[in-house]
Design a protein around this motif. Structure first.
Motif, PDB file in Angstrom:
ATOM      1  N   ILE A  28       0.832  -1.203   0.000  1.00  0.00           N
ATOM      2  CA  ILE A  28       0.000   0.000   0.000  1.00  0.00           C
ATOM      3  C   ILE A  28       0.864   1.250   0.000  1.00  0.00           C
ATOM      4  N   ILE A  29       1.915   1.242   0.830  1.00  0.00           N
ATOM      5  CA  ILE A  29       2.814   2.408   0.890  1.00  0.00           C
ATOM      6  C   ILE A  29       3.490   2.638  -0.451  1.00  0.00           C
ATOM      7  N   ARG A  30       3.986   1.552  -1.057  1.00  0.00           N
ATOM      8  CA  ARG A  30       4.649   1.686  -2.361  1.00  0.00           C
ATOM      9  C   ARG A  30       3.687   2.223  -3.414  1.00  0.00           C
ATOM     10  N   THR A  31       2.457   1.737  -3.393  1.00  0.00           N
ATOM     11  CA  THR A  31       1.474   2.194  -4.378  1.00  0.00           C
ATOM     12  C   THR A  31       1.180   3.678  -4.208  1.00  0.00           C
ATOM     13  N   VAL A  32       0.991   4.120  -2.961  1.00  0.00           N
ATOM     14  CA  VAL A  32       0.717   5.536  -2.703  1.00  0.00           C
ATOM     15  C   VAL A  32       1.899   6.400  -3.135  1.00  0.00           C
ATOM     16  N   MET A  33       3.113   5.955  -2.818  1.00  0.00           N
ATOM     17  CA  MET A  33       4.309   6.720  -3.184  1.00  0.00           C
ATOM     18  C   MET A  33       4.456   6.850  -4.700  1.00  0.00           C
ATOM     19  N   LEU A  34       4.271   5.724  -5.391  1.00  0.00           N
ATOM     20  CA  LEU A  34       4.421   5.749  -6.847  1.00  0.00           C
ATOM     21  C   LEU A  34       3.310   6.548  -7.509  1.00  0.00           C
ATOM     22  N   TYR A  35       2.107   6.473  -6.939  1.00  0.00           N
ATOM     23  CA  TYR A  35       1.001   7.277  -7.463  1.00  0.00           C
ATOM     24  C   TYR A  35       1.339   8.769  -7.365  1.00  0.00           C
ATOM     25  N   ALA A  36       1.816   9.195  -6.185  1.00  0.00           N
ATOM     26  CA  ALA A  36       2.182  10.605  -6.003  1.00  0.00           C
ATOM     27  C   ALA A  36       3.319  11.001  -6.933  1.00  0.00           C
ATOM     28  N   PHE A  37       4.279  10.089  -7.121  1.00  0.00           N
ATOM     29  CA  PHE A  37       5.429  10.417  -7.964  1.00  0.00           C
ATOM     30  C   PHE A  37       5.038  10.524  -9.429  1.00  0.00           C
ATOM     31  N   VAL A  38       4.168   9.621  -9.909  1.00  0.00           N
ATOM     32  CA  VAL A  38       3.746   9.681 -11.314  1.00  0.00           C
ATOM     33  C   VAL A  38       2.930  10.946 -11.573  1.00  0.00           C
ATOM     34  N   ILE A  39       2.062  11.332 -10.607  1.00  0.00           N
ATOM     35  CA  ILE A  39       1.312  12.578 -10.747  1.00  0.00           C
ATOM     36  C   ILE A  39       2.271  13.753 -10.864  1.00  0.00           C
ATOM     37  N   LEU A  40       3.307  13.765 -10.030  1.00  0.00           N
ATOM     38  CA  LEU A  40       4.313  14.831 -10.090  1.00  0.00           C
ATOM     39  C   LEU A  40       5.015  14.836 -11.443  1.00  0.00           C
ATOM     40  N   ALA A  41       5.356  13.647 -11.954  1.00  0.00           N
ATOM     41  CA  ALA A  41       6.053  13.559 -13.239  1.00  0.00           C
ATOM     42  C   ALA A  41       5.188  14.085 -14.374  1.00  0.00           C
ATOM     43  N   VAL A  42       3.902  13.730 -14.369  1.00  0.00           N
ATOM     44  CA  VAL A  42       2.995  14.203 -15.416  1.00  0.00           C
ATOM     45  C   VAL A  42       2.815  15.706 -15.340  1.00  0.00           C
ATOM     46  N   ARG A  43       2.740  16.249 -14.101  1.00  0.00           N
ATOM     47  CA  ARG A  43       2.620  17.699 -13.940  1.00  0.00           C
ATOM     48  C   ARG A  43       3.847  18.417 -14.485  1.00  0.00           C
ATOM     49  N   LEU A  44       5.019  17.827 -14.291  1.00  0.00           N
ATOM     50  CA  LEU A  44       6.249  18.439 -14.793  1.00  0.00           C
ATOM     51  C   LEU A  44       6.283  18.465 -16.316  1.00  0.00           C
TER      52      LEU A  44
END
Length: 246
Positions: A28-44
Protein backbone atom coordinates in the motif's frame (compact mmCIF):
# COMPACT_ATOMS: atom_id res chain seq x y z
CA UNK A 1 10.13 18.92 -6.46
CA UNK A 2 13.26 18.10 -4.44
CA UNK A 3 11.32 18.34 -1.15
CA UNK A 4 8.78 15.80 -2.43
CA UNK A 5 11.56 13.46 -3.54
CA UNK A 6 13.16 13.83 -0.09
CA UNK A 7 9.89 12.83 1.58
CA UNK A 8 9.53 9.85 -0.74
CA UNK A 9 13.08 8.75 0.05
CA UNK A 10 12.47 8.98 3.82
CA UNK A 11 9.30 6.88 3.51
CA UNK A 12 11.22 4.36 1.40
CA UNK A 13 13.97 4.13 4.03
CA UNK A 14 11.34 3.62 6.73
CA UNK A 15 9.73 0.55 5.30
CA UNK A 16 12.99 -0.80 3.81
CA UNK A 17 14.19 -1.41 7.37
CA UNK A 18 11.13 -3.50 8.24
CA UNK A 19 12.32 -7.11 8.17
CA UNK A 20 9.16 -9.00 9.08
CA UNK A 21 6.56 -6.36 8.37
CA UNK A 22 3.21 -6.85 6.74
CA UNK A 23 3.65 -7.28 2.98
CA UNK A 24 0.22 -5.81 2.32
CA UNK A 25 1.11 -2.69 4.32
CA UNK A 26 4.33 -2.29 2.33
CA UNK A 27 2.46 -2.73 -0.96
CA UNK A 28 0.00 0.00 0.00
CA UNK A 29 2.81 2.41 0.89
CA UNK A 30 4.65 1.69 -2.36
CA UNK A 31 1.47 2.19 -4.38
CA UNK A 32 0.72 5.54 -2.70
CA UNK A 33 4.31 6.72 -3.18
CA UNK A 34 4.42 5.75 -6.85
CA UNK A 35 1.00 7.28 -7.46
CA UNK A 36 2.18 10.61 -6.00
CA UNK A 37 5.43 10.42 -7.96
CA UNK A 38 3.75 9.68 -11.31
CA UNK A 39 1.31 12.58 -10.75
CA UNK A 40 4.31 14.83 -10.09
CA UNK A 41 6.05 13.56 -13.24
CA UNK A 42 2.99 14.20 -15.42
CA UNK A 43 2.62 17.70 -13.94
CA UNK A 44 6.25 18.44 -14.79
CA UNK A 45 5.69 17.40 -18.41
CA UNK A 46 2.83 19.91 -18.78
CA UNK A 47 -0.95 20.07 -18.85
CA UNK A 48 -2.35 18.19 -21.81
CA UNK A 49 -5.18 15.79 -22.40
CA UNK A 50 -4.28 12.49 -24.02
CA UNK A 51 -6.01 13.52 -27.24
CA UNK A 52 -3.89 16.69 -27.40
CA UNK A 53 -0.52 14.99 -26.84
CA UNK A 54 2.19 14.96 -29.45
CA UNK A 55 3.56 11.49 -30.34
CA UNK A 56 6.65 11.90 -28.14
CA UNK A 57 4.54 12.98 -25.15
CA UNK A 58 2.15 10.05 -25.55
CA UNK A 59 5.05 7.56 -25.76
CA UNK A 60 6.68 8.99 -22.63
CA UNK A 61 3.38 8.85 -20.72
CA UNK A 62 2.78 5.20 -21.67
CA UNK A 63 6.34 4.18 -20.74
CA UNK A 64 6.15 6.02 -17.41
CA UNK A 65 2.96 4.16 -16.47
CA UNK A 66 4.51 0.80 -17.40
CA UNK A 67 7.72 1.44 -15.45
CA UNK A 68 5.82 2.63 -12.36
CA UNK A 69 3.68 -0.52 -12.39
CA UNK A 70 6.69 -2.88 -12.07
CA UNK A 71 7.81 -1.98 -8.49
CA UNK A 72 4.17 -1.44 -7.55
CA UNK A 73 3.31 -5.08 -8.29
CA UNK A 74 6.60 -6.65 -7.24
CA UNK A 75 7.53 -5.73 -3.66
CA UNK A 76 10.94 -7.39 -4.04
CA UNK A 77 11.82 -4.87 -6.73
CA UNK A 78 13.68 -1.82 -5.34
CA UNK A 79 11.51 1.29 -5.42
CA UNK A 80 14.31 3.33 -6.97
CA UNK A 81 14.27 1.01 -10.00
CA UNK A 82 10.95 2.63 -10.87
CA UNK A 83 11.66 6.19 -9.74
CA UNK A 84 15.02 6.71 -11.47
CA UNK A 85 13.87 5.65 -14.99
CA UNK A 86 10.80 7.86 -14.65
CA UNK A 87 13.00 10.81 -13.68
CA UNK A 88 15.21 10.17 -16.71
CA UNK A 89 12.19 10.01 -19.03
CA UNK A 90 10.72 13.23 -17.61
CA UNK A 91 14.08 14.97 -18.03
CA UNK A 92 14.26 13.75 -21.64
CA UNK A 93 10.73 15.00 -22.35
CA UNK A 94 11.48 18.44 -20.86
CA UNK A 95 14.73 18.63 -22.84
CA UNK A 96 12.91 17.59 -26.03
CA UNK A 97 10.25 20.26 -25.42
CA UNK A 98 12.92 22.93 -25.05
CA UNK A 99 14.65 21.76 -28.23
CA UNK A 100 11.35 21.81 -30.13
CA UNK A 101 10.80 25.42 -29.04
CA UNK A 102 14.27 26.44 -30.20
CA UNK A 103 14.74 24.26 -33.29
CA UNK A 104 11.84 23.81 -35.72
CA UNK A 105 13.58 21.01 -37.63
CA UNK A 106 13.77 18.94 -34.45
CA UNK A 107 10.07 19.56 -33.82
CA UNK A 108 9.21 18.46 -37.36
CA UNK A 109 11.30 15.33 -36.87
CA UNK A 110 9.50 14.32 -33.66
CA UNK A 111 5.98 15.62 -34.30
CA UNK A 112 5.72 15.94 -38.07
CA UNK A 113 3.93 18.77 -39.89
CA UNK A 114 0.27 19.70 -40.36
CA UNK A 115 -1.08 18.27 -43.63
CA UNK A 116 -3.81 19.74 -45.85
CA UNK A 117 -6.24 16.99 -46.90
CA UNK A 118 -9.07 19.13 -48.34
CA UNK A 119 -8.59 22.25 -50.47
CA UNK A 120 -11.60 24.14 -51.87
CA UNK A 121 -13.90 21.16 -51.34
CA UNK A 122 -11.55 18.75 -53.12
CA UNK A 123 -10.04 15.81 -51.22
CA UNK A 124 -6.28 15.47 -51.76
CA UNK A 125 -6.16 11.71 -52.16
CA UNK A 126 -2.37 11.46 -52.20
CA UNK A 127 -2.14 13.16 -48.79
CA UNK A 128 -4.90 10.91 -47.46
CA UNK A 129 -2.97 7.83 -48.53
CA UNK A 130 0.23 9.18 -47.03
CA UNK A 131 -1.51 9.69 -43.69
CA UNK A 132 -3.35 6.36 -44.02
CA UNK A 133 -6.52 8.31 -43.28
CA UNK A 134 -9.75 6.79 -44.59
CA UNK A 135 -12.66 8.83 -45.87
CA UNK A 136 -14.81 7.35 -43.08
CA UNK A 137 -12.40 8.61 -40.41
CA UNK A 138 -12.31 12.03 -42.04
CA UNK A 139 -16.10 12.18 -42.27
CA UNK A 140 -16.44 11.30 -38.59
CA UNK A 141 -14.13 14.12 -37.56
CA UNK A 142 -15.94 16.57 -39.82
CA UNK A 143 -19.32 15.59 -38.42
CA UNK A 144 -18.00 16.18 -34.91
CA UNK A 145 -17.38 19.75 -36.07
CA UNK A 146 -20.99 19.99 -37.37
CA UNK A 147 -19.89 19.75 -41.01
CA UNK A 148 -21.80 17.18 -43.04
CA UNK A 149 -20.70 18.06 -46.57
CA UNK A 150 -17.13 18.02 -47.82
CA UNK A 151 -18.07 20.60 -50.45
CA UNK A 152 -18.66 23.11 -47.65
CA UNK A 153 -15.01 22.89 -46.63
CA UNK A 154 -12.46 25.32 -47.98
CA UNK A 155 -9.51 23.91 -46.05
CA UNK A 156 -9.16 20.86 -43.81
CA UNK A 157 -5.85 20.39 -42.05
CA UNK A 158 -4.77 17.34 -40.08
CA UNK A 159 -2.73 18.63 -37.14
CA UNK A 160 0.29 16.88 -35.66
CA UNK A 161 -1.81 15.47 -32.79
CA UNK A 162 -4.25 13.82 -35.24
CA UNK A 163 -7.10 16.29 -34.87
CA UNK A 164 -8.49 18.23 -37.82
CA UNK A 165 -8.88 21.99 -38.20
CA UNK A 166 -11.48 23.19 -40.68
CA UNK A 167 -12.13 26.45 -42.47
CA UNK A 168 -15.52 26.52 -44.17
CA UNK A 169 -16.16 28.28 -47.44
CA UNK A 170 -17.19 31.96 -47.06
CA UNK A 171 -20.78 31.24 -48.09
CA UNK A 172 -21.10 28.59 -45.35
CA UNK A 173 -19.53 30.51 -42.48
CA UNK A 174 -21.69 31.93 -39.72
CA UNK A 175 -21.71 35.73 -39.82
CA UNK A 176 -20.03 37.49 -36.91
CA UNK A 177 -21.37 40.49 -35.01
CA UNK A 178 -19.06 42.78 -36.98
CA UNK A 179 -20.36 41.37 -40.27
CA UNK A 180 -23.91 42.22 -39.19
CA UNK A 181 -22.92 45.60 -37.78
CA UNK A 182 -24.11 44.67 -34.29
CA UNK A 183 -22.47 46.02 -31.15
CA UNK A 184 -22.41 43.30 -28.48
CA UNK A 185 -22.09 44.28 -24.83
CA UNK A 186 -18.91 42.98 -23.23
CA UNK A 187 -19.79 41.35 -19.91
CA UNK A 188 -16.25 40.10 -19.41
CA UNK A 189 -15.55 36.55 -18.28
CA UNK A 190 -17.84 34.87 -15.77
CA UNK A 191 -16.11 32.49 -13.40
CA UNK A 192 -16.96 30.26 -10.45
CA UNK A 193 -15.67 32.17 -7.41
CA UNK A 194 -17.21 30.04 -4.64
CA UNK A 195 -17.46 26.26 -4.74
CA UNK A 196 -19.00 24.29 -1.87
CA UNK A 197 -18.44 27.08 0.64
CA UNK A 198 -14.85 27.80 -0.42
CA UNK A 199 -13.62 30.97 -2.14
CA UNK A 200 -11.51 30.29 -5.26
CA UNK A 201 -8.86 33.00 -5.36
CA UNK A 202 -7.51 31.97 -8.76
CA UNK A 203 -10.94 32.45 -10.31
CA UNK A 204 -11.35 35.82 -8.58
CA UNK A 205 -8.22 37.09 -10.31
CA UNK A 206 -9.75 36.20 -13.71
CA UNK A 207 -12.68 38.54 -13.15
CA UNK A 208 -10.56 41.25 -11.43
CA UNK A 209 -12.31 40.77 -8.08
CA UNK A 210 -11.19 39.79 -4.58
CA UNK A 211 -12.58 37.99 -1.55
CA UNK A 212 -13.87 41.26 -0.08
CA UNK A 213 -16.13 41.70 -3.13
CA UNK A 214 -17.54 38.23 -2.54
CA UNK A 215 -18.16 38.94 1.14
CA UNK A 216 -19.94 42.18 0.29
CA UNK A 217 -22.25 40.38 -2.14
CA UNK A 218 -23.01 37.66 0.40
CA UNK A 219 -23.75 40.30 3.02
CA UNK A 220 -26.09 42.03 0.61
CA UNK A 221 -27.90 38.73 -0.04
CA UNK A 222 -27.98 37.91 3.69
CA UNK A 223 -26.05 34.69 3.04
CA UNK A 224 -23.03 33.17 4.77
CA UNK A 225 -20.16 31.59 2.87
CA UNK A 226 -20.62 28.08 4.27
CA UNK A 227 -24.19 27.95 2.88
CA UNK A 228 -23.11 28.67 -0.72
CA UNK A 229 -22.89 25.66 -3.03
CA UNK A 230 -21.93 27.66 -6.14
CA UNK A 231 -21.38 31.32 -6.91
CA UNK A 232 -20.40 32.88 -10.22
CA UNK A 233 -19.20 36.44 -10.76
CA UNK A 234 -17.98 38.60 -13.65
CA UNK A 235 -15.93 41.78 -13.87
CA UNK A 236 -19.06 43.95 -14.10
CA UNK A 237 -20.34 42.65 -10.77
CA UNK A 238 -23.07 40.38 -12.15
CA UNK A 239 -23.40 37.29 -9.99
CA UNK A 240 -25.43 34.16 -9.43
CA UNK A 241 -25.68 32.29 -6.13
CA UNK A 242 -26.87 28.71 -5.61
CA UNK A 243 -27.29 27.72 -1.99
CA UNK A 244 -26.66 24.28 -0.55
CA UNK A 245 -29.63 21.99 -0.16
CA UNK A 246 -30.61 21.28 3.40
Amino acid sequence: MFSILFILWNIHSFYANIKNGDIMFISIIRTVMLYAFVILAVRLMGKRQISDMQPSELVITLIVSEIAAIPMQNTSQPLLSGIIPVLVLVALEIAASILMMKWSKFRNLLCGKPVIVIRDGIILQEEMRRLRLTTEDLSVQLRQLDIFSIEDVQYCIVETNGKVSVLEKPSKRKPSASDLGIQIKDNKIETVVVSDGEILNNSLSLCSKNSNDVQQILLKENTVLKDVFLMTLDALGNYNIIKKER
